[in-house]
Design a protein around this motif. Structure first.
Motif, PDB file in Angstrom:
ATOM      1  N   LYS A   8      -5.079   6.250  -8.123  1.00 25.10           N
ATOM      2  CA  LYS A   8      -6.026   7.220  -7.580  1.00 25.10           C
ATOM      3  C   LYS A   8      -6.961   6.565  -6.584  1.00 25.10           C
ATOM      4  O   LYS A   8      -7.402   5.440  -6.782  1.00 25.10           O
ATOM      5  N   ASN A   9      -7.251   7.255  -5.486  1.00 21.41           N
ATOM      6  CA  ASN A   9      -8.169   6.736  -4.488  1.00 21.41           C
ATOM      7  C   ASN A   9      -9.585   6.672  -5.055  1.00 21.41           C
ATOM      8  O   ASN A   9      -9.956   7.457  -5.921  1.00 21.41           O
ATOM      9  N   GLY A  10     -10.380   5.725  -4.554  1.00 12.64           N
ATOM     10  CA  GLY A  10     -11.726   5.547  -5.065  1.00 12.64           C
ATOM     11  C   GLY A  10     -12.740   6.465  -4.420  1.00 12.64           C
ATOM     12  O   GLY A  10     -12.440   7.210  -3.483  1.00 12.64           O
ATOM     13  N   GLY A  11     -13.985   6.392  -4.897  1.00 12.12           N
ATOM     14  CA  GLY A  11     -15.042   7.278  -4.421  1.00 12.12           C
ATOM     15  C   GLY A  11     -16.035   6.629  -3.477  1.00 12.12           C
ATOM     16  O   GLY A  11     -17.014   7.260  -3.090  1.00 12.12           O
ATOM     17  N   TYR A  12     -15.788   5.372  -3.098  1.00 13.80           N
ATOM     18  CA  TYR A  12     -16.661   4.672  -2.157  1.00 13.80           C
ATOM     19  C   TYR A  12     -15.987   4.674  -0.796  1.00 13.80           C
ATOM     20  O   TYR A  12     -14.816   4.303  -0.662  1.00 13.80           O
ATOM     21  N   SER A  13     -16.732   5.068   0.257  1.00 11.26           N
ATOM     22  CA  SER A  13     -16.117   5.137   1.590  1.00 11.26           C
ATOM     23  C   SER A  13     -17.057   4.689   2.707  1.00 11.26           C
ATOM     24  O   SER A  13     -16.750   4.890   3.886  1.00 11.26           O
ATOM     25  N   MET A  14     -18.182   4.077   2.370  1.00 11.46           N
ATOM     26  CA  MET A  14     -19.118   3.633   3.400  1.00 11.46           C
ATOM     27  C   MET A  14     -18.444   2.605   4.314  1.00 11.46           C
ATOM     28  O   MET A  14     -17.946   1.574   3.852  1.00 11.46           O
ATOM     29  N   GLY A  15     -18.399   2.881   5.612  1.00  8.22           N
ATOM     30  CA  GLY A  15     -17.797   1.964   6.562  1.00  8.22           C
ATOM     31  C   GLY A  15     -16.309   2.133   6.758  1.00  8.22           C
ATOM     32  O   GLY A  15     -15.691   1.382   7.518  1.00  8.22           O
ATOM     33  N   LEU A  16     -15.705   3.114   6.089  1.00 11.08           N
ATOM     34  CA  LEU A  16     -14.264   3.351   6.227  1.00 11.08           C
ATOM     35  C   LEU A  16     -13.949   3.841   7.636  1.00 11.08           C
ATOM     36  O   LEU A  16     -14.541   4.804   8.122  1.00 11.08           O
ATOM     37  N   THR A  17     -13.026   3.191   8.311  1.00  7.45           N
ATOM     38  CA  THR A  17     -12.656   3.571   9.677  1.00  7.45           C
ATOM     39  C   THR A  17     -11.247   4.126   9.779  1.00  7.45           C
ATOM     40  O   THR A  17     -10.942   4.893  10.681  1.00  7.45           O
ATOM     41  N   GLN A  18     -10.372   3.740   8.856  1.00  9.07           N
ATOM     42  CA  GLN A  18      -8.992   4.219   8.893  1.00  9.07           C
ATOM     43  C   GLN A  18      -8.433   4.308   7.480  1.00  9.07           C
ATOM     44  O   GLN A  18      -8.082   3.291   6.889  1.00  9.07           O
ATOM     45  N   PRO A  19      -8.349   5.510   6.927  1.00 12.62           N
ATOM     46  CA  PRO A  19      -7.794   5.666   5.585  1.00 12.62           C
ATOM     47  C   PRO A  19      -6.350   5.182   5.521  1.00 12.62           C
ATOM     48  O   PRO A  19      -5.603   5.262   6.510  1.00 12.62           O
ATOM     49  N   ALA A  20      -5.954   4.669   4.372  1.00  7.73           N
ATOM     50  CA  ALA A  20      -4.587   4.184   4.184  1.00  7.73           C
ATOM     51  C   ALA A  20      -3.594   5.340   4.171  1.00  7.73           C
ATOM     52  O   ALA A  20      -3.916   6.448   3.737  1.00  7.73           O
ATOM     53  N   LYS A  21      -2.398   5.082   4.654  1.00  5.75           N
ATOM     54  CA  LYS A  21      -1.311   6.055   4.620  1.00  5.75           C
ATOM     55  C   LYS A  21      -0.237   5.563   3.646  1.00  5.75           C
ATOM     56  O   LYS A  21      -0.013   4.355   3.506  1.00  5.75           O
ATOM     57  N   LYS A  22       0.408   6.499   2.996  1.00  2.94           N
ATOM     58  CA  LYS A  22       1.444   6.132   2.036  1.00  2.94           C
ATOM     59  C   LYS A  22       2.611   5.464   2.753  1.00  2.94           C
ATOM     60  O   LYS A  22       3.065   5.928   3.796  1.00  2.94           O
ATOM     61  N   VAL A  23       3.091   4.387   2.182  1.00  5.31           N
ATOM     62  CA  VAL A  23       4.232   3.674   2.737  1.00  5.31           C
ATOM     63  C   VAL A  23       5.499   4.096   2.005  1.00  5.31           C
ATOM     64  O   VAL A  23       6.416   4.635   2.592  1.00  5.31           O
ATOM     65  N   SER A  24       5.567   3.848   0.700  1.00  8.22           N
ATOM     66  CA  SER A  24       6.655   4.374  -0.128  1.00  8.22           C
ATOM     67  C   SER A  24       6.101   5.537  -0.939  1.00  8.22           C
ATOM     68  O   SER A  24       6.502   6.672  -0.785  1.00  8.22           O
ATOM     69  N   ASN A  25       5.109   5.241  -1.774  1.00  5.02           N
ATOM     70  CA  ASN A  25       4.376   6.261  -2.519  1.00  5.02           C
ATOM     71  C   ASN A  25       3.082   5.638  -3.027  1.00  5.02           C
ATOM     72  O   ASN A  25       2.796   4.482  -2.735  1.00  5.02           O
ATOM     73  N   GLU A  26       2.298   6.402  -3.770  1.00  9.32           N
ATOM     74  CA  GLU A  26       1.008   5.886  -4.246  1.00  9.32           C
ATOM     75  C   GLU A  26       1.172   4.692  -5.181  1.00  9.32           C
ATOM     76  O   GLU A  26       0.277   3.859  -5.293  1.00  9.32           O
ATOM     77  N   LYS A  27       2.307   4.616  -5.865  1.00 15.51           N
ATOM     78  CA  LYS A  27       2.534   3.506  -6.793  1.00 15.51           C
ATOM     79  C   LYS A  27       3.053   2.267  -6.084  1.00 15.51           C
ATOM     80  O   LYS A  27       3.174   1.205  -6.694  1.00 15.51           O
ATOM     81  N   ASP A  28       3.376   2.401  -4.791  1.00 17.26           N
ATOM     82  CA  ASP A  28       3.888   1.268  -4.015  1.00 17.26           C
ATOM     83  C   ASP A  28       5.095   0.632  -4.695  1.00 17.26           C
ATOM     84  O   ASP A  28       5.159  -0.593  -4.890  1.00 17.26           O
ATOM     85  N   ASN A  29       6.048   1.453  -5.044  1.00 17.04           N
ATOM     86  CA  ASN A  29       7.252   0.954  -5.712  1.00 17.04           C
ATOM     87  C   ASN A  29       8.092   0.063  -4.805  1.00 17.04           C
ATOM     88  O   ASN A  29       8.860  -0.779  -5.285  1.00 17.04           O
ATOM     89  N   LYS A  30       7.972   0.269  -3.501  1.00 20.88           N
ATOM     90  CA  LYS A  30       8.725  -0.551  -2.550  1.00 20.88           C
ATOM     91  C   LYS A  30       7.731  -1.220  -1.602  1.00 20.88           C
ATOM     92  O   LYS A  30       7.284  -0.620  -0.643  1.00 20.88           O
ATOM     93  N   ILE A  31       7.413  -2.467  -1.901  1.00 18.36           N
ATOM     94  CA  ILE A  31       6.412  -3.198  -1.126  1.00 18.36           C
ATOM     95  C   ILE A  31       7.063  -3.954   0.023  1.00 18.36           C
ATOM     96  O   ILE A  31       8.039  -4.674  -0.173  1.00 18.36           O
ATOM     97  N   CYS A  32       6.527  -3.774   1.212  1.00 19.81           N
ATOM     98  CA  CYS A  32       6.985  -4.489   2.413  1.00 19.81           C
ATOM     99  C   CYS A  32       8.477  -4.313   2.675  1.00 19.81           C
ATOM    100  O   CYS A  32       9.107  -5.188   3.278  1.00 19.81           O
ATOM    101  N   GLU A  33       9.047  -3.200   2.235  1.00 21.89           N
ATOM    102  CA  GLU A  33      10.495  -3.011   2.377  1.00 21.89           C
ATOM    103  C   GLU A  33      10.951  -3.155   3.836  1.00 21.89           C
ATOM    104  O   GLU A  33      11.970  -3.782   4.128  1.00 21.89           O
ATOM    105  N   LYS A  34      10.192  -2.581   4.738  1.00 19.56           N
ATOM    106  CA  LYS A  34      10.518  -2.647   6.162  1.00 19.56           C
ATOM    107  C   LYS A  34      10.586  -4.091   6.656  1.00 19.56           C
ATOM    108  O   LYS A  34      11.510  -4.466   7.400  1.00 19.56           O
ATOM    109  N   PHE A  35       9.666  -4.919   6.210  1.00 20.81           N
ATOM    110  CA  PHE A  35       9.575  -6.284   6.717  1.00 20.81           C
ATOM    111  C   PHE A  35      10.496  -7.247   5.976  1.00 20.81           C
ATOM    112  O   PHE A  35      10.982  -8.216   6.575  1.00 20.81           O
ATOM    113  N   THR A  36      10.724  -7.023   4.699  1.00 19.59           N
ATOM    114  CA  THR A  36      11.616  -7.930   3.955  1.00 19.59           C
ATOM    115  C   THR A  36      13.027  -7.865   4.510  1.00 19.59           C
ATOM    116  O   THR A  36      13.765  -8.867   4.473  1.00 19.59           O
TER     117      THR A  36
END
Length: 224
Positions: free
Chosen positions: A191-219
């Motif tokens: 779950k995303n957190g509740g602090y956002s002071m200074g946030l300039t670019q929210p994260a986008k999902k790569v595989s899913n929220e659980k990040d089951n596939k990390i760096c798949e594109k680069f590996t």
């Protein structure tokens, strides 16, 4: 710094009269631009291929449970750049910040995220290339400037219990670090957190929220 057991009895998340992620934030960061502005000589922070990356691992006891501290307490750390430790109950939204204090991104590490730090005087192109790797490796990431980095190695990647400091951008090394050590923390909250002071670019999902596939594109690109 008051030591407490098992989160000090304080649960994570927004808590009335403790931490809502919106008020009394100046305890950790006053919001001034000094934290993410270069006031030094940028030439001292140029990438140097002769300065090799340094990988560090902290021993975290299996029974260790990071305590939570309300905003009426100041949190200090033994290491200038810690990879674990007490933090605030409210964790930050994932993504890129002008500046995010340690007391917040440590909570992200505990949730399995990767944190990228860069000195404000670091070479612009080096920072941009490393950001691209971090953003596209996993959803749960934090990117922030940090004046605590040394001029010899003005780039850093952190996961729970692990740190890597770099003088220059090296894609295979960055991808290997994230693939090996990210998403291996004691808590699996996506779950995303509740602090956002200074946030300039929210994260986008790569595989899913659980990040089951990390760096798949680069590996695949680097055959890791």
């Amino acid at each position: 710094m008051i030591q407490r057991e098992a989160h000090g009895g304080i649960p994570m998340g927004e808590i009335e009269n403790c931490d809502d992620g919106k008020t009394h934030l100046d305890v950790d960061y006053a919001g001034t631009p000094e934290q993410y502005t270069c006031f030094g000589n940028r030439l001292l922070y140029l990438p140097n291929p002769e300065i090799h990356p340094v990988l560090e691992h902290d021993h975290i006891p299996k029974a260790y449970s990071a305590p939570h501290y309300c905003m009426n307490e100041t949190i200090t750390y033994k290491r200038t750049i810690p990879s674990f430790g007490g933090h605030r109950p409210v964790w930050p939204q994932y993504g890129e910040y002008n500046y995010l204090p340690t007391q917040r991104w440590l909570h992200s590490l505990e949730h399995g995220a990767v944190v990228m730090l860069y000195h404000p005087c670091a070479n612009y192109n080096e920072v941009v290339h490393l950001k691209d790797i971090v953003r596209n490796c996993m959803y749960r990431h934090i990117i922030t400037a940090s004046n605590d980095l040394h001029q010899d190695r003005p780039l850093a990647l952190l996961t729970w219990g692990n740190r890597m400091f770099m003088s220059k951008f090296d894609a295979p090394i960055a991808v290997k670090f994230i693939s090996t050590y990210a998403n291996r923390a004691p808590e699996t909250t996506t779950k995303n957190g509740g602090y956002s002071m200074g946030l300039t670019q929210p994260a986008k999902k790569v595989s899913n929220e659980k990040d089951n596939k990390i760096c798949e594109k680069f590996t695949q690109i680097y055959s890791l």
